[in-house]
Design a protein around this motif. Structure first.
Motif, PDB file in Angstrom:
ATOM      1  N   VAL A   7      -1.539  -3.971  -1.700  1.00  0.00           N
ATOM      2  CA  VAL A   7      -2.834  -4.010  -1.020  1.00  0.00           C
ATOM      3  C   VAL A   7      -3.796  -4.698  -1.978  1.00  0.00           C
ATOM      4  CG1 VAL A   7      -4.716  -2.669  -0.015  1.00  0.00           C
ATOM      5  CG2 VAL A   7      -2.362  -1.891   0.255  1.00  0.00           C
ATOM      6  N   GLY A   8      -4.231  -5.904  -1.627  1.00  0.00           N
ATOM      7  CA  GLY A   8      -5.040  -6.615  -2.607  1.00  0.00           C
ATOM      8  C   GLY A   8      -5.594  -7.929  -2.119  1.00  0.00           C
ATOM      9  N   SER A   9      -6.001  -8.734  -3.086  1.00  0.00           N
ATOM     10  CA  SER A   9      -6.731  -9.977  -2.829  1.00  0.00           C
ATOM     11  C   SER A   9      -5.811 -11.183  -2.784  1.00  0.00           C
ATOM     12  CB  SER A   9      -7.758 -10.196  -3.950  1.00  0.00           C
ATOM     13  OG  SER A   9      -7.088 -10.301  -5.202  1.00  0.00           O
ATOM     14  N   VAL A  10      -6.277 -12.204  -2.083  1.00  0.00           N
ATOM     15  CA  VAL A  10      -5.617 -13.509  -2.102  1.00  0.00           C
ATOM     16  C   VAL A  10      -6.715 -14.567  -2.126  1.00  0.00           C
ATOM     17  CG1 VAL A  10      -5.357 -13.394   0.433  1.00  0.00           C
ATOM     18  CG2 VAL A  10      -4.039 -15.069  -0.896  1.00  0.00           C
TER      19      VAL A  10
ATOM     20  N   THR B 254     -11.856  -3.460   4.527  1.00  0.00           N
ATOM     21  CA  THR B 254     -12.615  -2.214   4.365  1.00  0.00           C
ATOM     22  C   THR B 254     -11.947  -1.016   5.014  1.00  0.00           C
ATOM     23  OG1 THR B 254     -13.919  -2.780   6.318  1.00  0.00           O
ATOM     24  CG2 THR B 254     -14.817  -3.427   4.176  1.00  0.00           C
ATOM     25  N   GLU B 255     -10.833  -1.224   5.694  1.00  0.00           N
ATOM     26  CA  GLU B 255     -10.115  -0.109   6.300  1.00  0.00           C
ATOM     27  C   GLU B 255      -8.650  -0.471   6.452  1.00  0.00           C
ATOM     28  OE1 GLU B 255     -11.909   0.597  10.069  1.00  0.00           O
ATOM     29  OE2 GLU B 255     -11.278  -1.326  10.919  1.00  0.00           O
ATOM     30  N   LEU B 256      -7.828   0.557   6.589  1.00  0.00           N
ATOM     31  CA  LEU B 256      -6.395   0.382   6.753  1.00  0.00           C
ATOM     32  C   LEU B 256      -5.994   0.754   8.169  1.00  0.00           C
ATOM     33  CD1 LEU B 256      -5.295   2.011   3.376  1.00  0.00           C
ATOM     34  CD2 LEU B 256      -5.306  -0.441   3.917  1.00  0.00           C
ATOM     35  N   THR B 257      -5.177  -0.063   8.793  1.00  0.00           N
ATOM     36  CA  THR B 257      -4.694   0.196  10.146  1.00  0.00           C
ATOM     37  C   THR B 257      -3.530   1.182  10.106  1.00  0.00           C
ATOM     38  OG1 THR B 257      -3.047  -1.569  10.114  1.00  0.00           O
ATOM     39  CG2 THR B 257      -5.304  -2.177  10.753  1.00  0.00           C
ATOM     40  N   ASP B 258      -3.136   1.669  11.275  1.00  0.00           N
ATOM     41  CA  ASP B 258      -1.974   2.547  11.348  1.00  0.00           C
ATOM     42  C   ASP B 258      -0.722   1.849  10.819  1.00  0.00           C
ATOM     43  OD1 ASP B 258      -3.507   4.580  12.410  1.00  0.00           O
ATOM     44  OD2 ASP B 258      -2.919   4.167  14.496  1.00  0.00           O
ATOM     45  N   SER B 259      -0.596   0.561  11.109  1.00  0.00           N
ATOM     46  CA  SER B 259       0.558  -0.198  10.612  1.00  0.00           C
ATOM     47  C   SER B 259       0.532  -0.302   9.089  1.00  0.00           C
ATOM     48  CB  SER B 259       0.577  -1.594  11.237  1.00  0.00           C
ATOM     49  OG  SER B 259       0.766  -1.528  12.629  1.00  0.00           O
ATOM     50  N   ASP B 260      -0.666  -0.500   8.525  1.00  0.00           N
ATOM     51  CA  ASP B 260      -0.800  -0.537   7.069  1.00  0.00           C
ATOM     52  C   ASP B 260      -0.351   0.789   6.462  1.00  0.00           C
ATOM     53  OD1 ASP B 260      -1.990  -3.044   7.367  1.00  0.00           O
ATOM     54  OD2 ASP B 260      -4.040  -2.248   7.213  1.00  0.00           O
ATOM     55  N   LEU B 261      -0.820   1.886   7.037  1.00  0.00           N
ATOM     56  CA  LEU B 261      -0.511   3.220   6.517  1.00  0.00           C
ATOM     57  C   LEU B 261       0.982   3.526   6.628  1.00  0.00           C
ATOM     58  CD1 LEU B 261      -3.569   5.164   7.972  1.00  0.00           C
ATOM     59  CD2 LEU B 261      -3.209   4.500   5.582  1.00  0.00           C
ATOM     60  N   ASP B 262       1.603   3.093   7.723  1.00  0.00           N
ATOM     61  CA  ASP B 262       3.044   3.299   7.883  1.00  0.00           C
ATOM     62  C   ASP B 262       3.818   2.541   6.807  1.00  0.00           C
ATOM     63  OD1 ASP B 262       2.708   4.936  10.063  1.00  0.00           O
ATOM     64  OD2 ASP B 262       3.135   3.372  11.555  1.00  0.00           O
ATOM     65  N   ALA B 263       3.400   1.308   6.530  1.00  0.00           N
ATOM     66  CA  ALA B 263       4.081   0.508   5.507  1.00  0.00           C
ATOM     67  C   ALA B 263       3.981   1.180   4.143  1.00  0.00           C
ATOM     68  CB  ALA B 263       3.491  -0.901   5.459  1.00  0.00           C
ATOM     69  N   ILE B 264       2.801   1.684   3.809  1.00  0.00           N
ATOM     70  CA  ILE B 264       2.594   2.361   2.520  1.00  0.00           C
ATOM     71  C   ILE B 264       3.455   3.616   2.423  1.00  0.00           C
ATOM     72  CG2 ILE B 264       0.888   3.632   1.143  1.00  0.00           C
ATOM     73  CD1 ILE B 264      -1.218   1.630   2.274  1.00  0.00           C
ATOM     74  N   ALA B 265       3.501   4.389   3.502  1.00  0.00           N
ATOM     75  CA  ALA B 265       4.267   5.639   3.502  1.00  0.00           C
ATOM     76  C   ALA B 265       5.756   5.407   3.325  1.00  0.00           C
ATOM     77  CB  ALA B 265       4.007   6.401   4.797  1.00  0.00           C
ATOM     78  N   ASN B 266       6.253   4.255   3.778  1.00  0.00           N
ATOM     79  CA  ASN B 266       7.684   3.968   3.723  1.00  0.00           C
ATOM     80  C   ASN B 266       8.088   3.129   2.508  1.00  0.00           C
ATOM     81  OD1 ASN B 266       8.700   5.248   6.170  1.00  0.00           O
ATOM     82  ND2 ASN B 266       7.406   3.790   7.259  1.00  0.00           N
ATOM     83  N   ALA B 267       7.145   2.857   1.618  1.00  0.00           N
ATOM     84  CA  ALA B 267       7.433   2.026   0.444  1.00  0.00           C
ATOM     85  C   ALA B 267       7.891   2.871  -0.740  1.00  0.00           C
ATOM     86  CB  ALA B 267       6.187   1.233   0.065  1.00  0.00           C
TER      87      ALA B 267
ATOM     88  N   ALA C  67      -8.220   4.818  -0.471  1.00  0.00           N
ATOM     89  CA  ALA C  67      -7.550   5.303   0.744  1.00  0.00           C
ATOM     90  C   ALA C  67      -6.054   5.008   0.702  1.00  0.00           C
ATOM     91  CB  ALA C  67      -8.186   4.665   1.976  1.00  0.00           C
ATOM     92  N   ALA C  68      -5.697   3.810   0.246  1.00  0.00           N
ATOM     93  CA  ALA C  68      -4.281   3.435   0.160  1.00  0.00           C
ATOM     94  C   ALA C  68      -3.556   4.320  -0.847  1.00  0.00           C
ATOM     95  CB  ALA C  68      -4.163   1.965  -0.226  1.00  0.00           C
ATOM     96  N   ALA C  69      -4.171   4.541  -2.001  1.00  0.00           N
ATOM     97  CA  ALA C  69      -3.537   5.345  -3.050  1.00  0.00           C
ATOM     98  C   ALA C  69      -3.357   6.795  -2.614  1.00  0.00           C
ATOM     99  CB  ALA C  69      -4.359   5.260  -4.326  1.00  0.00           C
ATOM    100  N   LYS C  70      -4.368   7.359  -1.962  1.00  0.00           N
ATOM    101  CA  LYS C  70      -4.271   8.756  -1.495  1.00  0.00           C
ATOM    102  C   LYS C  70      -3.150   8.898  -0.464  1.00  0.00           C
ATOM    103  CE  LYS C  70      -8.052  10.930  -0.420  1.00  0.00           C
ATOM    104  NZ  LYS C  70      -9.403  11.176   0.167  1.00  0.00           N
ATOM    105  N   HIS C  71      -3.040   7.917   0.438  1.00  0.00           N
ATOM    106  CA  HIS C  71      -1.992   7.975   1.458  1.00  0.00           C
ATOM    107  C   HIS C  71      -0.617   7.836   0.810  1.00  0.00           C
ATOM    108  CE1 HIS C  71      -0.513   7.812   5.559  1.00  0.00           C
ATOM    109  NE2 HIS C  71       0.211   6.744   5.245  1.00  0.00           N
TER     110      HIS C  71
ATOM    111  N   ASN D  24       2.654  10.679   0.554  1.00  0.00           N
ATOM    112  CA  ASN D  24       3.974  10.317   1.079  1.00  0.00           C
ATOM    113  C   ASN D  24       4.990  10.006  -0.019  1.00  0.00           C
ATOM    114  OD1 ASN D  24       3.807  10.015   4.248  1.00  0.00           O
ATOM    115  ND2 ASN D  24       1.850   9.272   3.422  1.00  0.00           N
ATOM    116  N   ASP D  25       4.684  10.443  -1.250  1.00  0.00           N
ATOM    117  CA  ASP D  25       5.603  10.284  -2.388  1.00  0.00           C
ATOM    118  C   ASP D  25       5.940   8.829  -2.698  1.00  0.00           C
ATOM    119  OD1 ASP D  25       5.801  13.074  -2.823  1.00  0.00           O
ATOM    120  OD2 ASP D  25       7.295  13.231  -1.230  1.00  0.00           O
ATOM    121  N   THR D  26       5.000   7.945  -2.422  1.00  0.00           N
ATOM    122  CA  THR D  26       5.112   6.546  -2.825  1.00  0.00           C
ATOM    123  C   THR D  26       4.448   6.383  -4.184  1.00  0.00           C
ATOM    124  OG1 THR D  26       5.065   5.761  -0.522  1.00  0.00           O
ATOM    125  CG2 THR D  26       4.484   4.170  -2.228  1.00  0.00           C
ATOM    126  N   THR D  27       5.157   5.827  -5.153  1.00  0.00           N
ATOM    127  CA  THR D  27       4.610   5.637  -6.495  1.00  0.00           C
ATOM    128  C   THR D  27       3.440   4.667  -6.458  1.00  0.00           C
ATOM    129  OG1 THR D  27       6.739   6.060  -7.561  1.00  0.00           O
ATOM    130  CG2 THR D  27       5.103   4.835  -8.841  1.00  0.00           C
TER     131      THR D  27
END
Length: 288
Positions: A9-12, A119-132, A148-152, A156-159
């Motif tokens: 989750v970051g810049s380009v 400024t916000e994460l979608t449900d698809s974003d959150l699912d990807a983070i949880a499964n990483a 928000a990304a780090a807390k999620h 979900n035990d994602t490092t």
């Protein structure tokens, strides 16, 4: 080899790089010796580095609806990064004005552009983070989104690996979620009040290699000797490679990342300089 699942989750940005004999002083105009455009941004650089080092990488971020945006997306796609969750927004893409001197040192000015819209994460974003396996973040997008990304990820035990650049005050909720903090020598001094709160602290030392301090242990890895051309993106190459190898073989992740960072300095640019897994393995073997 099973591919580690890495979500960045970051810049380009589009990097606009000028080469000069030395850095100008305030008010001075210098004639440069070269100019180039290339894909950059710490998030994008680290995503590309992780993909080239053997990761299965998803990138979450934003580009503008300009020519730079189309080129930036294509660069990520070409490196094997999944851009399904990369948004296109109205307005300009992020840019970074980079100056490189004759010693291969650099100075950088970043203008956020589309990155500021994350400024916000979608449900698809959150699912990807949880499964990483790993969530990899920096601080070139709004801090609230990183938190928000780090807390999620934590739930979900994602490092969570955080490269806290550019340095700023970090909220307790973010610090508590971070498993691995990757900093350079300047950043470790600026963040000295919080570094003992993370389980693993990686400090990069440039040509001097890197240190890993875990609770109860400390490890150092040397960098192989190379002839640097451009140090831009070397830290990002290190971080992306480290994220992959931390999942595959934790015992050699620091050395693996040091080799990746060193190889990155031998090629101009940021994203293009990240080495392949084969190149890293070859140098690891020859320097063993």
């Amino acid at each position: 080899m099973s591919q580690p699942r890495i979500v960045v989750v970051g810049s380009v940005n589009m990097d606009l790089t000028s080469t000069v004999s030395r850095f100008p002083v305030p008010g001075e105009t210098l004639l440069g010796t070269a100019f180039a455009t290339a894909a950059g941004g710490k998030g994008s650089n680290q995503a590309i580095a992780a993909a080239k080092a053997g990761g299965d990488v998803i990138f979450i971020g934003a580009v503008g609806d300009d020519g730079f945006g189309r080129e930036l997306r294509q660069t990520l796609d070409s490196a094997g990064v999944d851009t399904t969750l990369l948004r296109t927004v109205n307005g300009p893409s992020g840019v970074a004005a980079i100056t490189v001197d004759a010693r291969a040192e650099n100075s950088i000015i970043v203008v956020a552009g589309a990155n500021g819209s994350v400024t916000e994460l979608t449900d698809s974003d959150l699912d990807a983070i949880a499964n990483a396996d790993v969530l990899l973040c920096q601080l070139e997008i709004p801090l609230a989104t990183v938190v928000a990304a780090a807390k999620h990820a934590q739930l979900n035990d994602t490092t969570v690996i955080l490269n806290p650049s550019p340095v700023q005050d970090l909220p307790n909720t973010l610090i508590d979620a971070v498993g691995i903090l990757i900093v350079n020598q300047t950043e470790v001094e600026q963040l000295s009040s919080i570094t003992d709160r993370v389980e693993h602290l990686v400090t990069t030392l440039g040509a001097g290699g890197a240190d890993l301090r875990s609770r109860g242990s400390a490890v150092h890895a040397d960098s192989p000797k190379v002839t640097p051309v451009d140090t831009t993106g070397a830290g990002d190459a290190f971080t992306g490679a480290f994220a992959v190898e931390w999942i595959l073989d934790r015992s050699r992740a620091l050395h693996f990342a040091c080799v990746a960072g060193s190889l990155a300095t031998t090629v101009p640019g940021a994203a293009a300089s990240s080495p392949t897994r084969t190149a890293i393995e070859d140098l690891l073997e020859s320097s063993a």
